[in-house]
Scaffold this motif. Sequence first.
Motif, PDB file in Angstrom:
ATOM      1  N   GLY A  70     -42.185  13.821  64.373  1.00 45.37           N
ATOM      2  CA  GLY A  70     -41.438  13.673  63.116  1.00 45.37           C
ATOM      3  C   GLY A  70     -41.855  14.696  61.897  1.00 45.37           C
ATOM      4  O   GLY A  70     -42.763  15.570  62.087  1.00 45.37           O
ATOM      5  N   ILE A  71     -41.017  14.856  61.010  1.00 46.59           N
ATOM      6  CA  ILE A  71     -41.244  15.511  59.707  1.00 46.59           C
ATOM      7  C   ILE A  71     -40.819  14.573  58.573  1.00 46.59           C
ATOM      8  O   ILE A  71     -39.772  14.353  58.333  1.00 46.59           O
ATOM      9  N   GLY A  72     -42.102  14.087  58.170  1.00 43.07           N
ATOM     10  CA  GLY A  72     -41.963  12.737  57.169  1.00 43.07           C
ATOM     11  C   GLY A  72     -41.311  11.728  57.836  1.00 43.07           C
ATOM     12  O   GLY A  72     -41.800  11.192  58.969  1.00 43.07           O
ATOM     13  N   GLN A  73     -40.229  10.927  57.249  1.00 46.13           N
ATOM     14  CA  GLN A  73     -39.371  10.186  58.119  1.00 46.13           C
ATOM     15  C   GLN A  73     -38.205  10.554  58.984  1.00 46.13           C
ATOM     16  O   GLN A  73     -37.581   9.545  59.614  1.00 46.13           O
ATOM     17  N   LEU A  74     -38.254  11.989  59.028  1.00 51.98           N
ATOM     18  CA  LEU A  74     -37.182  12.362  60.103  1.00 51.98           C
ATOM     19  C   LEU A  74     -37.674  12.613  61.176  1.00 51.98           C
ATOM     20  O   LEU A  74     -39.058  12.577  61.301  1.00 51.98           O
ATOM     21  N   LYS A  75     -37.029  13.324  62.164  1.00 52.03           N
ATOM     22  CA  LYS A  75     -37.425  13.436  63.751  1.00 52.03           C
ATOM     23  C   LYS A  75     -36.981  14.934  64.095  1.00 52.03           C
ATOM     24  O   LYS A  75     -35.935  15.371  63.328  1.00 52.03           O
ATOM     25  N   THR A  76     -37.663  15.715  64.772  1.00 57.33           N
ATOM     26  CA  THR A  76     -37.424  17.230  65.091  1.00 57.33           C
ATOM     27  C   THR A  76     -36.274  17.206  65.967  1.00 57.33           C
ATOM     28  O   THR A  76     -36.211  16.480  66.976  1.00 57.33           O
ATOM     29  N   ILE A  77     -35.552  18.153  65.880  1.00 60.55           N
ATOM     30  CA  ILE A  77     -34.397  18.371  66.634  1.00 60.55           C
ATOM     31  C   ILE A  77     -34.125  19.847  66.579  1.00 60.55           C
ATOM     32  O   ILE A  77     -33.864  20.497  65.417  1.00 60.55           O
ATOM     33  N   VAL A  78     -34.043  20.538  67.843  1.00 55.86           N
ATOM     34  CA  VAL A  78     -34.302  22.175  67.897  1.00 55.86           C
ATOM     35  C   VAL A  78     -32.972  22.595  68.729  1.00 55.86           C
ATOM     36  O   VAL A  78     -32.584  21.688  69.509  1.00 55.86           O
ATOM     37  N   GLY A  79     -33.107  23.988  68.847  1.00 55.21           N
ATOM     38  CA  GLY A  79     -32.045  24.815  69.537  1.00 55.21           C
ATOM     39  C   GLY A  79     -30.743  24.698  68.875  1.00 55.21           C
ATOM     40  O   GLY A  79     -30.654  24.638  67.580  1.00 55.21           O
ATOM     41  N   GLY A  80     -29.850  24.767  69.378  1.00 58.80           N
ATOM     42  CA  GLY A  80     -28.354  24.662  68.992  1.00 58.80           C
ATOM     43  C   GLY A  80     -27.466  23.917  69.653  1.00 58.80           C
ATOM     44  O   GLY A  80     -27.414  23.755  70.961  1.00 58.80           O
ATOM     45  N   GLY A  81     -26.193  23.190  68.859  1.00 57.04           N
ATOM     46  CA  GLY A  81     -25.296  22.666  69.657  1.00 57.04           C
ATOM     47  C   GLY A  81     -24.141  23.409  69.867  1.00 57.04           C
ATOM     48  O   GLY A  81     -23.830  24.533  69.268  1.00 57.04           O
ATOM     49  N   PHE A  82     -23.170  22.881  70.693  1.00 57.04           N
ATOM     50  CA  PHE A  82     -21.908  23.769  71.043  1.00 57.04           C
ATOM     51  C   PHE A  82     -21.073  24.057  69.404  1.00 57.04           C
ATOM     52  O   PHE A  82     -20.438  25.002  69.611  1.00 57.04           O
ATOM     53  N   ASN A  83     -21.196  23.236  68.771  1.00 56.30           N
ATOM     54  CA  ASN A  83     -20.629  23.552  67.447  1.00 56.30           C
ATOM     55  C   ASN A  83     -21.296  24.191  66.423  1.00 56.30           C
ATOM     56  O   ASN A  83     -21.089  24.529  64.993  1.00 56.30           O
TER      57      ASN A  83
END
Length: 779
Positions: free
Chosen positions: A434-447
Motif C-alpha cells: 500500500g501507499i497510504g490508503q491506496l494500493k500499488t499498481i505498476v506497469g502499463g495497460g493497453f490504454n
Amino acid sequence: MSFIKELKRRKVFRVAIAYLIAAWLLLQIADVLSGILELPMWAPKLVFYLLLIAFLPALILAWAYEMTPTGLKRDIGNSQQSTTGGDHRQIVPYSIILLLSVALIAGVGYWYSGQEARHARNVDIPRLEAFIDAGHFEAAYKLASQIEKVLPDDPVVDEKWQRFTRLATIPSDPPGATVYRRGYNAIDAEWEKLGITPIHNVRIPVGMSLLRIELDDHRPLLRVIGNGFPVPTEMPVADRSQNTLFGANPERYVLDPVGILPEDMVRVPGASIVVEGEMIEISDFFISRFEVTNREFSEFVASGGYARRDLWEEEFLLNGNTIAWEQAMERFIDKSGRPGPSTWQGGNYADGEADHPVTGVSWYEAAAYAAFVDRDLPTVHHWRRAFSLGTLPWVLPASNLDGDRSDPIGVNDGIGWTGTYDMAGNSREWCFNGIGQLKTIVGGGFNDSLYVVQESIQDPSSAPPFDRSLANGFRLSLEQDERIVSDKLRGNIPEPKPIEHPEPVSTDTFTAFTSAYAYDASPLNAMVDNVTDELYWTRETISFDAGYRGERMFAYLYLPKSFDPPFQTIVFWSGIDGLYIDSINFKRVHLEFALKNGRAVIIPILQGMFQRRFPIVPKWTSVAGRDLAIEQVKDMRRTIDYLETRRDINNDALAYYGISWGGRMGPTVLAVEPRLKVGILNQAGIEPNVHYDISAVHFLPRVTVPVLQFNGRYDADFRYQTHAKPFFDGLGTADADKKWVVEATGHFVPPPIYIGETLDWLDKYLGSTTNQKFVTKAE
C-alpha cells in the motif's frame, strides 16, 4: 662429341636464354595484372616460383625432343637428325607456350581461390561499417560472422567487432547447458548456437539479446541480456544478475529440474535492496510468465470465490472507512450485476477472450484470487526485481500500449529480462503493498501511453483498492523469504516526495562559488610518456602537474590521421563508470566518430577516475563529494592549459563533450571555463542528490555558449519531466543556440542520432574539418 657441343647442338642454351627472357616478360605482366585484377600481394611471387620450378623441365625438353613437320619426336642423335630434318629451334616457342599455359592456369586458379577474401575486404567490410554507423547492430553481427569465416584473425575485422559488441561470460548451474541467442527484435531470425556452458568471452551485440538455455531433464530458460549504452568492453557476470539502468548483465543461470518449477512461472534471482533505509535480502522467487487470464479467473468465479469469506483476508477500506464484507461484494459485479470483473457480462468474459488478461478487477479481487490458488500477489519489490528498467527501450515498442483493447497473453514480443511477458503493457498489474490508503499498481495497460510505464515503476503508481478500471489486472508470484523479511517487504511504501530543485544563487554568491575552481597558473612540467599508433589515430599519454597539492595528473590525447593540424579538439568527460574501473583501456573511445572526421579528442584522467580512482567514492551530498567535484573541474581546466601549449591544437575551437555524469557536470565546466566554445551533453539532467554548492541549478543560468543536449524519454536516471527538462530550460544559452534531442530510449540515444547531431553542431559552431579526405588503411 663433347657435352658442351651436344648442348649447343640440341639448342639447350638457346632455349634457356629464350626462357629467361619470356619469364622476365611474364613477371612484368603478372605484376601489372595483380593490381588490375586485385590479386593478393603474393600472386607475382607465385608466378616467379612456378617459372623457377619449370625452368629445369624446359631444359630437359629442349635436350630430349625436337619439333618436326610430323610432330614432336625424341632427339636420338646426329644420325636421326639427318634423316628427320627436324629443327630444334621450334621447341623454344612451344616450351614458352607450355610454360605460359601452366602459369596462366595456376594464376587463374589462385585468382578464383582469393575471390571470397577480396569480396570480403572490398564489399563486405564497407557494408559492415555502414551497418555499424547506422546502428543496425544485429545486421552487423550477422555480416561480421560471415566475414570472419573468410578472414579469420583479421585486425580490421577485429576492430569492427569491438565497435558494436561486448564480451560476455555465460555460466549455468548445473553446467553443460546449450545456449542459443537471437536479437531481441529479430522475431523471425534463427536461433544461433553460442556453445555449451560455461561459455567465455562470447560476443554479444550492443542492444538486447534473447538467450535460450537448454539442458536435458531441466526446464528451458529464457533470459534477456544486453545494453544500449557505451560501457566497458566486458559485461560482468554475477551470481545474481545486476540489472541496471543500462540493461541486464549475465548471471549464473540456474536451471530447475523438470517438475520442480511450476510450468507457468519463471525463476527470478534474489537481490539486496534497501527498504526504509535497511538493507534487505530478497531470496530467489518465482513469478508468473503471463498475466492471469480470463479463463483462469473464471475458475475462481465458478467455484464461488465471491462467496467464500476465507479468501478475502484484508479489511475493506472505502474512502478511509472500513466497510462490511457484504457491502464490498456488492461492488464486485460485472456489467449485468453478477459477481465478476467489471469488464465481464452475464458472469462470463466476452467470446474469444479466454486467453486475454483478466481486467477490470480491484486489488481485493486480485488478492482473493491469489489466496484461491495458494500463491502470492507480488510485492512491488519482487515485481520490480523481475523487471529491468534498462530494457524499456526494447520492451515498450514490443508491448501492447496506446491501444483500445487487450491482446491474448504471449502474442506480444515485449519479453522481460527474466522471461516474463507483458509486464510493460496489456494490463496494469496490482502489487501487494500500500501507499497510504491506496494500493500499488505498476506497469502499463493497453490504454496507457508509453511514458506511463517507466513512471509507474520508478515511483510506484497507486490507486484505491476498490478501483476496477478497464485495464487493471495482475500476475502472481511464489515468494520464499523468511517471515521477518516478508513482513518488511509487504509493508507500505512511503509516499514519493516531490522533487524540488533549489533556486539558483545570486550573482554575488555565485562569484564566491566560482572562486573555489581557481588555481595558481604554475608550470605544467608536461611530458609525453607514451605514443600508441592505432588504426585511425595516434594516442599520446601525457602527464603534467595538477593545479592542487602538487599532484600529477594524466590525459590521453587522440590525434586523427590523414588530417592536417591545427585540430579542433573535444575535451571529454566520461560516465560514472570511470570511478569504478582501473584503466581507460577497458573502455572504447566514445568519440571515434569525431576522430574520423578530423577532430582531436583529449580525455583527462580526473581526480578519482581510472588510474586515480579511490577505494571508496565519497557521497556527492558530502563535503568530500563537493571537494572531489571541484578538483575534477580544476583538472578539466588544467587540461586546457596543456592544450594551449600545443601548436597542433586550434585553441580557438575547443568543445566540451560530457556523457551521463559528464553531462550532469557540463554546466559547471562551461560556466567557469571561458575557453570552451561549445558544449555537447549526451544524457544530462539535474541530480538532486548532490551537495548544494555543486548543484547544476546554480551553473545552468551562467552558461552562454551553444549547447546540444541529448536525453532518452524513458531514462530512469535523468527522468524526462523532473530532471532533464528543467536542466535544458535552465540553460542561460540563447534559445537559438541550444538544442534538445529527445529519443524514445532509456539512458542513451542511438549512435546514428548523437553522431549526426554532434557533427552537425560542431560544423555549425566550430567550422567544418573537410580539409582533406580521410583515407582508411583498407582503402
